[in-house]
Design a protein around this motif. Structure first.
Motif, PDB file in Angstrom:
ATOM      1  N   UNK A  34       0.984  -1.207   0.136  1.00  0.00           N
ATOM      2  CA  UNK A  34      -0.028  -0.056   0.112  1.00  0.00           C
ATOM      3  C   UNK A  34       0.950   1.109   0.030  1.00  0.00           C
ATOM      4  N   UNK A  35       0.399   2.395  -0.336  1.00  0.00           N
ATOM      5  CA  UNK A  35       1.023   3.689  -0.321  1.00  0.00           C
ATOM      6  C   UNK A  35       0.212   4.481  -0.059  1.00  0.00           C
ATOM      7  N   UNK A  36       0.221   5.148   1.084  1.00  0.00           N
ATOM      8  CA  UNK A  36      -0.575   6.221   1.900  1.00  0.00           C
ATOM      9  C   UNK A  36      -0.058   7.584   1.497  1.00  0.00           C
ATOM     10  N   UNK A  91       4.212   0.648   2.030  1.00  0.00           N
ATOM     11  CA  UNK A  91       4.297  -0.321   3.121  1.00  0.00           C
ATOM     12  C   UNK A  91       4.154  -1.919   2.333  1.00  0.00           C
ATOM     13  N   UNK A  92       5.084  -2.716   2.800  1.00  0.00           N
ATOM     14  CA  UNK A  92       4.956  -4.119   2.037  1.00  0.00           C
ATOM     15  C   UNK A  92       4.920  -5.110   2.858  1.00  0.00           C
ATOM     16  N   UNK A  93       4.235  -5.904   2.680  1.00  0.00           N
ATOM     17  CA  UNK A  93       4.159  -7.414   3.579  1.00  0.00           C
ATOM     18  C   UNK A  93       4.462  -8.647   2.636  1.00  0.00           C
ATOM     19  N   UNK A  94       5.067  -9.294   2.788  1.00  0.00           N
ATOM     20  CA  UNK A  94       5.496 -10.554   2.132  1.00  0.00           C
ATOM     21  C   UNK A  94       5.088 -11.788   3.060  1.00  0.00           C
ATOM     22  N   UNK A  95       5.045 -13.179   2.523  1.00  0.00           N
ATOM     23  CA  UNK A  95       4.598 -14.206   3.137  1.00  0.00           C
ATOM     24  C   UNK A  95       5.804 -14.646   4.087  1.00  0.00           C
ATOM     25  N   UNK A  96       6.879 -13.858   3.989  1.00  0.00           N
ATOM     26  CA  UNK A  96       8.116 -14.363   4.787  1.00  0.00           C
ATOM     27  C   UNK A  96       9.157 -15.186   4.206  1.00  0.00           C
ATOM     28  N   UNK A  97      10.154 -15.860   4.843  1.00  0.00           N
ATOM     29  CA  UNK A  97      11.374 -16.112   4.703  1.00  0.00           C
ATOM     30  C   UNK A  97      11.081 -17.679   4.802  1.00  0.00           C
ATOM     31  N   UNK A  98      10.991 -18.504   3.681  1.00  0.00           N
ATOM     32  CA  UNK A  98      10.825 -19.732   3.819  1.00  0.00           C
ATOM     33  C   UNK A  98      12.024 -20.546   4.123  1.00  0.00           C
ATOM     34  N   UNK A  99      13.361 -20.056   4.001  1.00  0.00           N
ATOM     35  CA  UNK A  99      14.387 -20.813   4.412  1.00  0.00           C
ATOM     36  C   UNK A  99      15.040 -21.440   3.142  1.00  0.00           C
ATOM     37  N   UNK A 100      14.366 -21.347   1.864  1.00  0.00           N
ATOM     38  CA  UNK A 100      14.814 -21.957   0.804  1.00  0.00           C
ATOM     39  C   UNK A 100      13.752 -21.594  -0.216  1.00  0.00           C
ATOM     40  N   UNK A 101      14.125 -21.523  -1.765  1.00  0.00           N
ATOM     41  CA  UNK A 101      13.236 -21.551  -2.744  1.00  0.00           C
ATOM     42  C   UNK A 101      12.319 -22.611  -2.674  1.00  0.00           C
ATOM     43  N   UNK A 102      11.031 -22.385  -2.889  1.00  0.00           N
ATOM     44  CA  UNK A 102       9.926 -23.726  -2.905  1.00  0.00           C
ATOM     45  C   UNK A 102       8.738 -22.908  -3.200  1.00  0.00           C
ATOM     46  N   UNK A 116       8.147  -0.773   5.836  1.00  0.00           N
ATOM     47  CA  UNK A 116       7.654   0.446   5.360  1.00  0.00           C
ATOM     48  C   UNK A 116       8.793   1.545   5.453  1.00  0.00           C
ATOM     49  N   UNK A 117       8.545   2.482   4.560  1.00  0.00           N
ATOM     50  CA  UNK A 117       9.461   3.602   4.299  1.00  0.00           C
ATOM     51  C   UNK A 117       8.887   4.503   3.856  1.00  0.00           C
ATOM     52  N   UNK A 118       9.445   5.856   3.852  1.00  0.00           N
ATOM     53  CA  UNK A 118       8.563   7.185   3.624  1.00  0.00           C
ATOM     54  C   UNK A 118       9.540   7.617   2.146  1.00  0.00           C
ATOM     55  N   UNK A 119       8.682   8.340   1.329  1.00  0.00           N
ATOM     56  CA  UNK A 119       9.278   8.788  -0.073  1.00  0.00           C
ATOM     57  C   UNK A 119       8.695  10.269   0.098  1.00  0.00           C
ATOM     58  N   UNK A 120       9.636  11.187  -0.113  1.00  0.00           N
ATOM     59  CA  UNK A 120       9.324  12.640  -0.577  1.00  0.00           C
ATOM     60  C   UNK A 120       9.023  12.744  -2.082  1.00  0.00           C
TER      61      UNK A 120
END
Length: 286
Positions: A34-36, A91-102, A116-120
């Motif tokens: 999302x971008x607010x 804002x970005x949410x991923x499914x997380x770190x699976x420990x390997x590519x699968x 999350x981070x800001x952008x001017x």
């Protein structure tokens, strides 16, 4: 001075932020975002962005237990830490770190990766595009068919923007089965007479937060909106056109596939709606 960013519960300098090479967002594009917008140091349309974020997470079955109030605290802290007055919070949410590519999802209980981070954006309120309007080309809509979910799968959108730039234009409109779906990163509209025409909500387009606010404002100002699909040819015969997004608000469009609209200048409806939106957004910002 580097930005302070948020990564999995910590506020750290951007150069210290690290994400695993096995993160699902990196290897699978398995993430939502999302971008607010931030106006005068305040967040606009925050509730709408949080509602859409929750929907996107639910549609992809990604679990994230951060509450609305916690999201607000994080956003506000980042805005304050970085002294942001005009721009946005990504804002970005991923499914997380699976420990390997699968291809299989990570085990239940794997924590999501939250960034999350800001952008001017100093020219968000003014600048050449606002004054002169933008020119768009049409391209085939080659994206997947769940565009209502705000995922990070943006390759075709990026390629389309680059195609527009290569053609000496500003942006691209996607076309599917002969009808315009949306812009590369925005919802699009045409104006005919006293009526604004835009595609209805479905899985074919993103359910824009700025779009929803615009609908509400149009109702308050007795401006008619007709929800239906339209073609490029119809757009070229329209009185004017524009698009909406969180970072552009209401942006006038002055050319579609080489055909000038409203005399090649921003039309009165788009300009008025932009004024209304910015004024109302400022009043409601938190």
């Amino acid at each position: 001075m580097s930005r302070i960013v948020y990564l999995n519960g910590e506020y750290i300098p951007e150069e210290e932020a690290k994400v695993s090479i096995f993160d699902r967002g990196f290897v699978m594009g398995d993430a939502v975002y999302e971008v607010t917008c931030v106006l005068d140091g305040k967040l606009t349309d925050f509730e709408g962005h949080m509602a859409r974020l929750a929907r996107s997470l639910k549609e992809l079955a990604i679990t994230c237990d951060i509450s609305r109030d916690e999201w607000l605290e994080i956003h506000r802290k980042l805005v304050a830490e970085n002294g942001l007055e005009l721009g946005g919070v990504y804002l970005q949410i991923t499914r997380g770190n699976a420990g390997d590519r699968d291809f299989h999802y990570p085990p239940a209980g794997t924590p999501p990766t939250v960034v999350l981070y800001t952008q001017e954006q100093p020219h968000m309120l003014d600048g050449p595009k606002v004054e002169k309007g933008v020119k768009v080309i049409s391209v085939p809509d080659l994206r997947w068919h769940r565009r209502d979910i705000k995922t990070v799968q943006l390759l075709w959108a990026s390629m389309s923007k680059m195609a527009a730039e290569a053609a000496g234009k500003d942006d691209a409109w996607f076309v599917e089965d002969g009808f315009v779906t949306e812009g590369s990163s925005n919802n699009c509209y045409i104006v005919k007479g006293n009526t604004i025409i835009t595609r209805p909500l479905s899985n074919d387009i993103l359910h824009g937060i700025t779009r929803a606010s615009l609908f509400r404002m149009c109702a308050e100002h007795q401006i008619k909106i007709e929800e239906r699909a339209f073609t490029i040819a119809e757009a070229q015969e329209a009185d004017e056109a524009f698009y909406t997004s969180a970072s552009a608000f209401v942006m006038p469009i002055v050319e579609v596939d080489g055909v000038a609209l409203s005399g090649g200048k921003p039309g009165p409806v788009a300009k008025r709606l932009r004024e209304i939106y910015i004024d109302e957004a400022r009043k409601a910002a938190i």
